[in-house]
Motif scaffolding. Structure first.
Motif, PDB file in Angstrom:
ATOM      1  N   ALA A  65       0.809  -1.143   0.175  1.00  0.00           N
ATOM      2  CA  ALA A  65      -0.164   0.073   0.154  1.00  0.00           C
ATOM      3  C   ALA A  65       0.819   1.243   0.042  1.00  0.00           C
ATOM      4  O   ALA A  65       1.901   1.313   0.457  1.00  0.00           O
ATOM      5  CB  ALA A  65      -0.951  -0.043   1.133  1.00  0.00           C
ATOM      6  N   GLY A  66       0.523   2.180  -0.831  1.00  0.00           N
ATOM      7  CA  GLY A  66       1.103   3.339  -1.106  1.00  0.00           C
ATOM      8  C   GLY A  66       2.420   3.386  -1.918  1.00  0.00           C
ATOM      9  O   GLY A  66       2.948   4.383  -2.655  1.00  0.00           O
ATOM     10  N   SER A 116     -12.723   6.782  -8.465  1.00  0.00           N
ATOM     11  CA  SER A 116     -11.949   5.946  -7.424  1.00  0.00           C
ATOM     12  C   SER A 116     -10.525   5.988  -7.732  1.00  0.00           C
ATOM     13  O   SER A 116      -9.608   6.011  -6.743  1.00  0.00           O
ATOM     14  CB  SER A 116     -12.330   4.562  -7.497  1.00  0.00           C
ATOM     15  N   ARG A 128      -4.495   9.688  -8.982  1.00  0.00           N
ATOM     16  CA  ARG A 128      -3.532   8.369  -8.401  1.00  0.00           C
ATOM     17  C   ARG A 128      -3.035   7.774  -9.780  1.00  0.00           C
ATOM     18  O   ARG A 128      -1.949   7.111  -9.712  1.00  0.00           O
ATOM     19  CB  ARG A 128      -4.337   7.543  -7.420  1.00  0.00           C
ATOM     20  N   SER A 155       0.261   5.636  -5.110  1.00  0.00           N
ATOM     21  CA  SER A 155      -0.517   5.818  -3.948  1.00  0.00           C
ATOM     22  C   SER A 155      -1.588   4.692  -4.036  1.00  0.00           C
ATOM     23  O   SER A 155      -2.733   4.685  -3.579  1.00  0.00           O
ATOM     24  CB  SER A 155      -1.308   7.195  -3.840  1.00  0.00           C
ATOM     25  N   LYS A 176      -3.757   1.157  -3.138  1.00  0.00           N
ATOM     26  CA  LYS A 176      -4.740   0.946  -1.834  1.00  0.00           C
ATOM     27  C   LYS A 176      -4.959  -0.529  -2.040  1.00  0.00           C
ATOM     28  O   LYS A 176      -5.064  -0.880  -2.990  1.00  0.00           O
ATOM     29  CB  LYS A 176      -5.876   1.857  -1.687  1.00  0.00           C
ATOM     30  N   ASP A 218      -7.460  -1.392  -4.549  1.00  0.00           N
ATOM     31  CA  ASP A 218      -7.033  -1.353  -5.878  1.00  0.00           C
ATOM     32  C   ASP A 218      -6.686  -3.058  -6.156  1.00  0.00           C
ATOM     33  O   ASP A 218      -6.534  -3.142  -7.517  1.00  0.00           O
ATOM     34  CB  ASP A 218      -5.835  -0.574  -6.154  1.00  0.00           C
ATOM     35  N   SER A 255      -1.612  -4.592   2.527  1.00  0.00           N
ATOM     36  CA  SER A 255      -1.797  -3.279   3.500  1.00  0.00           C
ATOM     37  C   SER A 255      -0.688  -3.557   4.575  1.00  0.00           C
ATOM     38  O   SER A 255       0.110  -4.425   4.582  1.00  0.00           O
ATOM     39  CB  SER A 255      -2.952  -3.465   4.178  1.00  0.00           C
TER      40      SER A 255
END
Length: 116
Positions: free
Chosen positions: A14-15, A62, A66, A84, A86, A89, A116
């Motif tokens: 994530a990120g 959504s 990004r 970025s 998530k 995604d 995550s």
């Protein structure tokens, strides 16, 4: 016969970021729309982004801000840069090509997993 081959999927935290590519081969009209769709487990396939041969883009709410879709017309290739990322995604990402008269082609998909 038009074929679409996606690449670039994988596991990302994530990120993080990921870049997908989709190369189209075969005879096709230069006047077309290429795009990315995705399907998460247990959900319907949904639009991510599309781009015309002239460069006009459209994004799902959504992913706005990004993700960036782009294309190289000389290579018949479309790209999707995702930043970025998530966990939401996470999905199989499919490339789509729509040519004249609405004829549609799909790739086989590439899995993107965001941990995550």
């Amino acid at each position: 016969q038009v074929q679409l081959v996606e690449s670039g999927g994988g596991l990302v935290q994530a990120g993080g970021s990921l870049r997908l590519s989709c190369a189209a081969s075969g005879r096709m009209s230069s006047n077309n729309v290429m795009g990315w769709y995705r399907q998460a487990p247990g959900k319907q396939r949904e639009l991510v982004a599309t781009i015309t041969n002239g460069g006009r883009t459209n994004y799902a709410d959504s992913v706005k801000g990004r993700f960036t879709i782009s294309r190289d017309n000389a290579k018949n290739t479309v790209y999707l840069q995702g930043n970025s990322l998530k966990p939401a995604d996470t999905a199989v990402y499919y490339c789509r090509l729509v040519v004249s008269a609405g004829v549609t082609y799909w790739g086989k998909g590439t899995l993107v997993t965001v941990s995550s």
